[in-house]
Design an enzyme around this catalytic site. Structure first.
Site, short mmCIF file in Angstrom:
data_model
loop_
_atom_site.label_atom_id
_atom_site.label_comp_id
_atom_site.label_asym_id
_atom_site.label_seq_id
_atom_site.Cartn_x
_atom_site.Cartn_y
_atom_site.Cartn_z
CE LYS A 13 66.12 -12.88 49.51
NZ LYS A 13 65.53 -11.57 49.00
NE ARG A 88 61.51 -14.95 45.16
CZ ARG A 88 62.71 -14.51 44.86
NH1 ARG A 88 63.74 -15.23 44.99
NH2 ARG A 88 62.91 -13.31 44.01
NE ARG A 123 69.55 -5.62 43.28
CZ ARG A 123 68.83 -6.56 43.82
NH1 ARG A 123 69.21 -7.18 44.85
NH2 ARG A 123 67.54 -6.80 43.71
NE ARG A 129 68.49 -8.41 39.62
CZ ARG A 129 68.21 -9.25 40.78
NH1 ARG A 129 68.93 -9.68 41.71
NH2 ARG A 129 66.79 -9.55 41.02
NE ARG A 140 62.70 -8.43 41.38
CZ ARG A 140 63.76 -7.99 41.70
NH1 ARG A 140 63.99 -6.80 41.46
NH2 ARG A 140 64.79 -8.53 42.56
#
Ligand code: AMP
Length: 188
Positions: A13, A88, A123, A129, A140
């Site tokens: 996204k 969300r 990632r 992260r 998640r």
């Protein structure tokens, strides 16, 4: 142009939002980035959000709705915006509806769970992260399926939903996105 981007974590996204931002000259509002920024600064919002984020859970609706509501008032939003990571939950979508902002398209990016988990581990290596470790990423993804996916039906009913299979390369997904928006003949 007012856009909402939907899709699981790791679906791309943010990357598509960046390309849409360049193409249409509109502002990208990433609630994840805003919250990470607040955490880094150690602000009251950051302190409130951190525990939820570290656990891979959603920050409560009343917190995030306030933050986004304020952001929507800024002058730079007038030309249009891309909401990346908000709403969300159905509660957040209802709160957005109350602001009377007219949304043009809800772009929903889809990909199988295994693919997004693979992308998230890639990632994590690049960006480190904290919420990208495998267990939190799985959490998640679960939160996405239980709390965010109902928004797909919610927006399908409004006629605004455009579904895009996001398994191909970045530029191909971008072309499919433009087509889904009825902007398909425009070259990027
Ligand atoms: P993201 O970068 O969009 O994946 O967001 C990272 C984390 O920030 C999420 O796992 C949530 O903890 C929090 N977050 C971001 N956007 C929202 C939102 N709209 N509602 C609640 N929590 C959010």
């Amino acid at each position: 142009m007012h856009l909402i981007l939907l899709g699981p974590p790791g679906v791309g996204k943010g990357t598509q939002a960046q390309k849409l931002k360049e193409k249409f000259g509109i502002v990208q509002v990433s609630t994840g980035d805003m919250l990470r920024d607040a955490v880094a600064k150690g602000s009251a919002l950051g302190k409130q959000a951190k525990t939820f984020m570290d656990r891979g859970e959603l920050v409560p609706d009343e917190v995030i709705v306030g933050v986004v509501g304020e952001r929507l008032e800024s002058a730079d939003m007038k030309r249009g915006f891309i909401l990346d990571g908000f709403p969300r939950t159905v509660g957040q979508a209802e709160a957005l509806k109350k602001t009377n902002v007219k949304i043009d398209h809800v772009l929903c990016f889809t990909a199988p769970d295994e693919l997004v988990l693979d992308r998230i581990s890639g990632r994590q290596k690049q960006e480190s992260r904290q919420d990208d470790d495998l267990d939190t990423a799985k959490k998640r993804l679960g939160v996405y399926h239980s709390q965010t996916k109902p928004l797909v039906d919610y927006y399908r009913q409004t006629g605004l939903l455009r579904e895009i299979r996001a398994t191909a390369a970045i530029d191909e997904v971008f072309q499919m996105t433009l087509q889904a928006m009825g902007e398909g003949s425009v070259q990027s």
